[in-house]
Enzyme design. Structure first.
Site, mmCIF file in Angstrom:
data_model
loop_
_atom_site.group_PDB
_atom_site.id
_atom_site.type_symbol
_atom_site.label_atom_id
_atom_site.label_comp_id
_atom_site.label_asym_id
_atom_site.label_seq_id
_atom_site.Cartn_x
_atom_site.Cartn_y
_atom_site.Cartn_z
ATOM 1 N N CYS A 130 45.329 60.690 86.528
ATOM 2 C CA CYS A 130 43.917 60.650 86.194
ATOM 3 C C CYS A 130 43.631 59.386 85.400
ATOM 4 O O CYS A 130 44.209 59.184 84.335
ATOM 5 C CB CYS A 130 43.525 61.880 85.376
ATOM 6 N N ASP A 190 51.314 82.105 89.779
ATOM 7 C CA ASP A 190 50.563 82.955 88.845
ATOM 8 C C ASP A 190 49.155 83.164 89.396
ATOM 9 O O ASP A 190 48.388 82.206 89.528
ATOM 10 C CB ASP A 190 50.486 82.309 87.465
ATOM 11 N N GLU A 229 43.512 82.239 79.979
ATOM 12 C CA GLU A 229 44.485 81.847 78.958
ATOM 13 C C GLU A 229 44.213 80.401 78.535
ATOM 14 O O GLU A 229 44.211 79.498 79.361
ATOM 15 C CB GLU A 229 45.910 81.990 79.476
ATOM 16 N N CYS A 241 49.319 79.454 82.863
ATOM 17 C CA CYS A 241 50.073 80.160 81.822
ATOM 18 C C CYS A 241 50.106 79.336 80.544
ATOM 19 O O CYS A 241 50.563 78.183 80.539
ATOM 20 C CB CYS A 241 51.488 80.438 82.304
ATOM 21 N N TYR A 271 44.249 82.876 84.912
ATOM 22 C CA TYR A 271 44.939 81.604 85.129
ATOM 23 C C TYR A 271 43.994 80.517 85.636
ATOM 24 O O TYR A 271 44.453 79.459 86.059
ATOM 25 C CB TYR A 271 46.093 81.797 86.116
ATOM 26 N N CYS A 283 57.867 78.697 82.513
ATOM 27 C CA CYS A 283 56.772 77.740 82.410
ATOM 28 C C CYS A 283 56.247 77.505 83.815
ATOM 29 O O CYS A 283 56.890 76.819 84.610
ATOM 30 C CB CYS A 283 57.243 76.433 81.783
ATOM 31 N N TYR A 300 46.766 91.198 75.245
ATOM 32 C CA TYR A 300 47.355 90.529 76.401
ATOM 33 C C TYR A 300 47.325 91.392 77.661
ATOM 34 O O TYR A 300 46.936 90.920 78.736
ATOM 35 C CB TYR A 300 48.792 90.118 76.075
#
Length: 219
Positions: A211, A132, A97, A54, A137, A202, A85
């Site tokens: 990482c 999601d 997205e 998202c 996504y 969120c 959208y």
């Protein structure tokens, strides 16, 4: 249950036709940074495109990063020109997205932006990110130069090694040239959404695995 769905990218024949121009206005300025969303940008800045679920929460991660000049969200990697959208959410445009990040390489390196990208989502989930689910996504990096492509590929290899040692799965992130995969800015209400809606949704979250940087260098 959402997990029972199996998203599939559309073929060119299945994709929505779209339109010849954008059907909505995009704000001129970034709500937080005050910088232009669509340019022109100062000389010497670079552009990076990241998809990590998202785009509401993803964009905030980047605009809070020192050295980032502006951010905007949009749709990329698909077939349908100038999508809206609801069309992207249908799964019939092929887009994901994306957050477009315009940054000063003298203040923040592309490699450090990649580190933020990998750590801010789970890149092993395919066509979903947490709850999601959908092709929109999926995880992706769209590169603007051969140097970005080499660095992104090396970074993916390095992070995969770390994830494997941690007992996690295989990275599904697509790394492709930004051109000819046109970036289409999203509607105005999506831009800096979480600044306008502090209690808004969120859905992004990382694996908890760091990482490394300073290892995945472009050669």
């Amino acid at each position: 249950m959402f997990l029972s769905r199996t998203p599939v990218l559309p073929t060119p024949e299945q994709a929505l036709r779209g339109r010849s121009e954008r059907s909505f206005a995009v704000p001129e300025r970034h709500t937080v940074l005050g910088t232009p969303l669509l340019g022109p940008y100062p000389k010497g800045l670079q552009t990076a495109d990241f998809a990590l679920g998202c785009f509401w929460g993803a964009e905030r991660k980047f605009w809070q990063t020192e050295g980032v000049y502006t951010t905007l969200v949009g749709y990329q990697g698909g077939i349908t020109p100038f999508p809206e959208y609801e069309e992207v959410c249908s799964g019939l445009t092929g887009h994901t997205e994306v957050v477009r990040v315009v940054f000063d390489p003298a203040k923040v390196s592309y490699e450090r932006l990649l580190k933020l990208f990998w750590e801010s989502h789970d890149p092993t989930q395919g066509f979903r990110q947490g709850n999601d689910v959908g092709t929109q996504y999926r995880s992706a990096v769209y590169t603007h130069t051969p140097e970005q492509a080499a660095t992104a590929e090396a970074s993916r290899t390095t992070y995969q090694q770390v994830l494997t040692r941690s007992g996690l799965g295989t990275i599904t992130t697509e790394i492709l040239p930004a051109a000819p995969r046109t970036f289409y800015p999203a509607e105005g209400y999506h831009q800096q959404y979480l600044e306008k809606n502090p209690g808004g949704y969120c859905g992004i979250g990382g694996t908890g695995v760091s990482c490394p940087i300073g290892i995945a260098k472009a050669e």
